[in-house]
Design an enzyme around this catalytic site. Structure first.
Site, PDB file in Angstrom:
ATOM      1  N   VAL A  14       3.977   1.282   2.574  1.00  0.00           N
ATOM      2  CA  VAL A  14       2.960   0.663   1.709  1.00  0.00           C
ATOM      3  C   VAL A  14       2.994   1.273   0.304  1.00  0.00           C
ATOM      4  CG1 VAL A  14       0.534   0.048   1.465  1.00  0.00           C
ATOM      5  CG2 VAL A  14       1.522   0.236   3.745  1.00  0.00           C
ATOM      6  N   ARG A  45       5.741  14.159   1.363  1.00  0.00           N
ATOM      7  CA  ARG A  45       6.229  15.406   1.983  1.00  0.00           C
ATOM      8  C   ARG A  45       7.624  15.731   1.465  1.00  0.00           C
ATOM      9  NH1 ARG A  45       4.524  13.606   7.956  1.00  0.00           N
ATOM     10  NH2 ARG A  45       5.673  11.836   7.170  1.00  0.00           N
ATOM     11  N   LYS A 105      -7.211   1.964   8.084  1.00  0.00           N
ATOM     12  CA  LYS A 105      -8.275   1.441   8.974  1.00  0.00           C
ATOM     13  C   LYS A 105      -8.681   2.452  10.034  1.00  0.00           C
ATOM     14  CE  LYS A 105      -4.070   0.024  10.212  1.00  0.00           C
ATOM     15  NZ  LYS A 105      -2.962  -0.684   9.627  1.00  0.00           N
ATOM     16  N   ILE A 136      -3.925 -10.603   3.742  1.00  0.00           N
ATOM     17  CA  ILE A 136      -4.972 -11.634   3.710  1.00  0.00           C
ATOM     18  C   ILE A 136      -6.240 -11.046   3.074  1.00  0.00           C
ATOM     19  CG2 ILE A 136      -6.397 -13.190   5.091  1.00  0.00           C
ATOM     20  CD1 ILE A 136      -4.363 -12.950   7.349  1.00  0.00           C
ATOM     21  N   LYS A 205      -9.721  -2.419  12.998  1.00  0.00           N
ATOM     22  CA  LYS A 205      -9.965  -3.476  11.997  1.00  0.00           C
ATOM     23  C   LYS A 205     -11.192  -4.303  12.369  1.00  0.00           C
ATOM     24  CE  LYS A 205      -5.003  -3.788  11.109  1.00  0.00           C
ATOM     25  NZ  LYS A 205      -3.759  -4.362  11.628  1.00  0.00           N
TER      26      LYS A 205
HETATM   27  P1  NDP Z   1       4.548   5.579   6.110  1.00  0.00           P
HETATM   28  O1  NDP Z   1       4.716   6.523   7.236  1.00  0.00           O
HETATM   29  O2  NDP Z   1       5.635   4.628   5.804  1.00  0.00           O
HETATM   30  O3  NDP Z   1       4.250   6.419   4.779  1.00  0.00           O
HETATM   31  C1  NDP Z   1       3.414   7.545   4.741  1.00  0.00           C
HETATM   32  C2  NDP Z   1       3.617   8.246   3.417  1.00  0.00           C
HETATM   33  O4  NDP Z   1       2.710   9.337   3.371  1.00  0.00           O
HETATM   34  C3  NDP Z   1       5.021   8.834   3.222  1.00  0.00           C
HETATM   35  O5  NDP Z   1       5.443   8.697   1.896  1.00  0.00           O
HETATM   36  C4  NDP Z   1       4.832  10.312   3.559  1.00  0.00           C
HETATM   37  O6  NDP Z   1       5.715  11.166   2.866  1.00  0.00           O
HETATM   38  C5  NDP Z   1       3.420  10.527   3.050  1.00  0.00           C
HETATM   39  N1  NDP Z   1       2.810  11.675   3.721  1.00  0.00           N
HETATM   40  C6  NDP Z   1       2.540  11.823   5.026  1.00  0.00           C
HETATM   41  N2  NDP Z   1       2.000  13.040   5.255  1.00  0.00           N
HETATM   42  C7  NDP Z   1       1.917  13.653   4.068  1.00  0.00           C
HETATM   43  C8  NDP Z   1       1.461  14.911   3.654  1.00  0.00           C
HETATM   44  N3  NDP Z   1       0.985  15.818   4.513  1.00  0.00           N
HETATM   45  N4  NDP Z   1       1.539  15.222   2.341  1.00  0.00           N
HETATM   46  C9  NDP Z   1       2.049  14.355   1.449  1.00  0.00           C
HETATM   47  N5  NDP Z   1       2.487  13.132   1.786  1.00  0.00           N
HETATM   48  C10 NDP Z   1       2.429  12.785   3.079  1.00  0.00           C
HETATM   49  O7  NDP Z   1       3.176   4.816   6.379  1.00  0.00           O
HETATM   50  P2  NDP Z   1       2.768   3.348   5.908  1.00  0.00           P
HETATM   51  O8  NDP Z   1       3.066   3.182   4.473  1.00  0.00           O
HETATM   52  O9  NDP Z   1       3.289   2.355   6.874  1.00  0.00           O
HETATM   53  O10 NDP Z   1       1.180   3.367   6.164  1.00  0.00           O
HETATM   54  C11 NDP Z   1       0.319   4.036   5.252  1.00  0.00           C
HETATM   55  C12 NDP Z   1      -1.107   3.599   5.579  1.00  0.00           C
HETATM   56  O11 NDP Z   1      -1.240   2.191   5.402  1.00  0.00           O
HETATM   57  C13 NDP Z   1      -1.568   3.884   6.995  1.00  0.00           C
HETATM   58  O12 NDP Z   1      -2.932   4.211   6.982  1.00  0.00           O
HETATM   59  C14 NDP Z   1      -1.371   2.538   7.703  1.00  0.00           C
HETATM   60  O13 NDP Z   1      -2.212   2.371   8.801  1.00  0.00           O
HETATM   61  C15 NDP Z   1      -1.753   1.600   6.584  1.00  0.00           C
HETATM   62  N6  NDP Z   1      -1.226   0.261   6.690  1.00  0.00           N
HETATM   63  C16 NDP Z   1       0.110   0.068   6.919  1.00  0.00           C
HETATM   64  C17 NDP Z   1       0.626  -1.208   6.962  1.00  0.00           C
HETATM   65  C18 NDP Z   1       2.068  -1.469   7.190  1.00  0.00           C
HETATM   66  O14 NDP Z   1       2.460  -2.645   7.287  1.00  0.00           O
HETATM   67  N7  NDP Z   1       2.907  -0.459   7.274  1.00  0.00           N
HETATM   68  C19 NDP Z   1      -0.239  -2.386   6.752  1.00  0.00           C
HETATM   69  C20 NDP Z   1      -1.629  -2.065   6.497  1.00  0.00           C
HETATM   70  C21 NDP Z   1      -2.081  -0.792   6.472  1.00  0.00           C
HETATM   71  P3  NDP Z   1       7.269  11.290   3.288  1.00  0.00           P
HETATM   72  O15 NDP Z   1       7.867   9.925   2.975  1.00  0.00           O
HETATM   73  O16 NDP Z   1       7.801  12.336   2.408  1.00  0.00           O
HETATM   74  O17 NDP Z   1       7.282  11.591   4.732  1.00  0.00           O
HETATM   75  N1  HSE Z   2       0.443  -1.795  12.519  1.00  0.00           N
HETATM   76  C1  HSE Z   2      -0.326  -2.792  11.852  1.00  0.00           C
HETATM   77  C2  HSE Z   2      -0.002  -4.156  12.425  1.00  0.00           C
HETATM   78  C3  HSE Z   2      -0.047  -2.763  10.380  1.00  0.00           C
HETATM   79  O1  HSE Z   2       0.991  -4.281  13.157  1.00  0.00           O
HETATM   80  O2  HSE Z   2      -0.742  -5.093  12.170  1.00  0.00           O
HETATM   81  C4  HSE Z   2      -1.003  -3.611   9.589  1.00  0.00           C
HETATM   82  O3  HSE Z   2      -2.297  -3.111   9.632  1.00  0.00           O
END
Ligand code: NDP
Ligand code: HSE
Length: 434
Positions: A14, A45, A105, A136, A205
C-alpha cells in the site's frame, strides 16, 4: 500555498502504491486538495529495499518514531499494519498534534474507540477510508452520502482474498491452498492470512461499518466470525444446484432487539448482484430507509485501489486542516455525544434462513422425523432434495424459512442424536438481502 507535508510509515504494497500515485497524479491531486501533497520522509525496516523502490528522491529512515515526531510533518500515514507498533505510532502522532491517515482495520477494530477519543481530545483528524473495502469509498458514502437515512442493514463481500479463493475454487477448480498462494502473491492477503480465511479481517471491517451505520462504538469483540476453511466443495456445488452461490459475507442489521454483527459463508441467490462479484472484487450493499438499497462495487485490495482510498483521505485532511475541529466530519459519522449503546445481539438471537446437509439411513420415516424436530421449534422447510449415498444411505439437503439461530441450534442438537443420522449436520446461512 506551501505544500502539506506527509510522513509515510511503510512502503510495502500500500505504501508503495501511495508513493507512486502521489507522484504520477500529483497535479490532479493538488487541483483537488488546493495544495501540493508532498511526502517528505518514509519509514521502513529495510532501507536498501526501499531505496531500490523510490531512488534518492525521498528521505528514508528505519525508525518510524522519527517520522511521527518530525516537527515538519503535518499528516502521518500509517501503512505498517498490526496493532502494537502501529498503535504506539498513531497515539504518539496524535499526541504530537498530527493528523493521521491509516488503512489499518485490525488496529481500528481493536483500539478505534481509544484512538478516536485521543484524536478528539487533541483536535486532530483520523481517517480510514482504505481500511474498509480497499478502493471503494464506502466509509465516505455511509458517513456523508447517506446521512438522511436511518440505515437498516449493511451486507457485503469485504475481503478480497476469500472472494478470490471461492471464485478460483468454483470457476477454475483450483484447490484452496493454490488459490490462497495466488492471493498472497498478488498482494491481497494480510501479513497473517489466517485473518482473511477465518473471517477476522472481514469482521474488523464490519465492526467499523456497523459503527458508521448505526452510531455505536466499535465492537469487534462482539462480532460472530466464521471463515471459509471448513467449507466443503460439495456445499459450493449443492448451493449452485439450488440456485445460490456461497460468498463470505459481513452482515450488520438493525433489529428492534439490537444489532446483528456477523461474518460467515452465506448462500445468496445466484442471480443477485453479490453473487456476481468475482475474484478480489468487493461489493457492499447498504439499505437506508429513505434511499432504499444502494450498492458499492470495486477492487477491495491491492496497491493501486488501496492507494486511491488513502489519497482520498489525504485530500480530505488537507482541505479540512484549517477548519475548526467542531465543524469537521465526525470520525464515526455520528456526533460524539450522539453515539448510542444499542446492544450487539448474541448469535442465538440472529434471524436467518438455513441450508442444512446431513447423511441418513435411507428408510421410511426418516424425513418425517427430521421435519418433526424442526417443526417442534417452529422451523418451516422451504425446499429439500435427497441423493442416494452408497447402498442404503442418502444425503438430504434442506433450505429452511427464516428462523432464530438459537432454535436451529436446539433442533440440530436433537437431530444429530437420532440413530439414523450418520453424519454431523452441515449448516450454512442463507440471505436474500431484499
Ligand atoms: P506490507 O507488508 O506490504 O508493508 C508493510 C510496510 O511496513 C513495509 O514497507 C515494511 O517495511 C514496513 N514496516 C513493517 N514493520 C516496520 C517497522 N517496525 N518499522 C518500520 N517499517 C516497518 O503491508 P501492506 O502494504 O499490504 O499493508 C499495510 C496496511 O494496509 C495493513 O494495515 C493492511 O491491513 C492494510 N491494507 C492492505 C491492503 C492490501 O491490499 N495489501 C488493502 C487495505 C488495507 P519493509 O518493507 O522494510 O519490511
Ligand atoms: N487482506 C484484505 C483482503 C486486504 O483480502 O480484502 C484488503 O483489506
Amino acid at each position: 500555498m506551501s505544500s502539506i507535508k506527509v510522513g509515510l510509515l511503510g512502503l510495502g504494497v500500500v505504501g508503495g502504491g501511495v508513493w507512486k500515485v502521489l507522484n504520477t497524479n500529483a497535479e490532479e491531486i493538488a487541483r483537488r486538495a488546493g495544495r501540493c501533497i508532498e511526502v517528505s520522509v518514509a519509514a521502513v525496516r529495510d532501507v536498501d529495499k526501499a531505496r531500490r523502490l523510490v531512488g534518492d528522491s525521498l528521505k528514508i529512515v528505519d525508525d518510524p518514531m522519527l517520522v511521527v515526531r518530525d516537527p515538519d510533518i503535518d499528516i502521518v500515514v500509517e501503512l505498517i499494519g498490526g496493532d502494537t507498533l502501529a498503535r504506539e505510532l498513531i497515539m504518539e502522532a496524535i499526541a504530537q498534534g498530527k493528523h493521521v491517515v491509516t488503512a489499518n482495520k485490525a488496529l481500528l477494530a481493536e483500539h478505534g474507540n481509544e484512538i478516536f477519543q485521543a484524536a478528539r481530545d487533541r483536535g486532530v483528524m483520523v481517517t480510514f477510508e482504505a481500511a474498509v473495502a480497499g478502493g471503494i469509498p464506502i466509509v465516505k458514502a455511509i458517513r456523508e452520502g447517506l446521512t438522511a437515512n436511518r440505515i437498516e442493514w449493511v451486507a457485503g463481500i469485504i475481503n478480497g482474498t476469500t472472494n478470490f479463493i471461492l471464485t478460483q475454487m468454483l470457476a477454475q477448480g483450483q484447490s484452496f491452498d493454490e488459490a490462497l498462494a495466488d492471493a498472497q502473491r498478488l498482494g491481497y492477503a494480510e501479513a497473517d492470512p489466517t485473518f482473511d480465511i477465518e473471517g477476522i479481517d472481514a469482521a474488523h471491517k464490519l465492526s467499523l461499518l456497523a459503527s458508521l451505520a448505526f452510531g455505536i462504538p466499535v465492537q469487534f469483540e462482539k462480532a460472530y466470525t466464521e471463515g471459509i476453511t471448513n467449507l466443503a466443495q460439495e456445499d459450493l456445488a449443492h448451493a449452485e444446484r439450488l440456485g445460490y452461490r456461497v460468498k463470505l459475507l459481513g452482515i450488520t442489521r438493525r433489529r428492534p432487539e439490537g444489532i446483528e454483527l456477523r461474518v460467515h459463508p452465506t448462500l445468496v441467490p445466484a442471480d443477485s448482484m453479490l453473487a456476481s462479484v468475482q475474484g478480489a472484487m468487493n461489493a457492499v450493499l447498504v439499505r437506508g430507509d429513505v434511499v432504499g438499497p444502494t450498492l458499492y462495487y470495486g477492487q477491495g485490495a491491492g496497491d493501486m485501489p488501496t492507494a486511491s482510498a488513502v489519497i482520498a483521505d489525504l485530500v480530505d485532511v488537507t482541505r479540512l486542516q484549517a477548519a475548526d475541529p467542531g465543524h469537521r466530519v465526525p470520525y464515526l459519522a455520528f456526533q460524539h455525544d450522539a453515539m448510542d449503546d444499542t446492544p450487539v445481539l448474541e448469535m442465538a438471537d440472529v434471524v436467518s434462513s438455513y441450508y442444512l446437509r446431513l447423511r441418513v439411513q435411507d428408510r421410511p420415516g426418516v424425513l418425517a422425523d427430521i421435519a418433526r424436530l424442526l417443526a417442534d421449534v417452529g422451523i418451516s422447510i422451504g425446499s429439500m432434495f435427497q441423493e442416494p449415498y452408497g447402498d442404503n444411505e442418502a444425503e438430504i439437503i434442506f433450505l429452511t424459512h427464516q428462523a432464530r439461530e438459537g432454535d436451529i441450534d436446539s433442533a440440530l442438537q436433537r437431530i444429530a442424536g437420532l440413530p439414523f443420522v450418520h453424519s454431523g449436520v452441515t449448516r450454512l446461512r442463507v440471505e436474500s438481502l431484499l
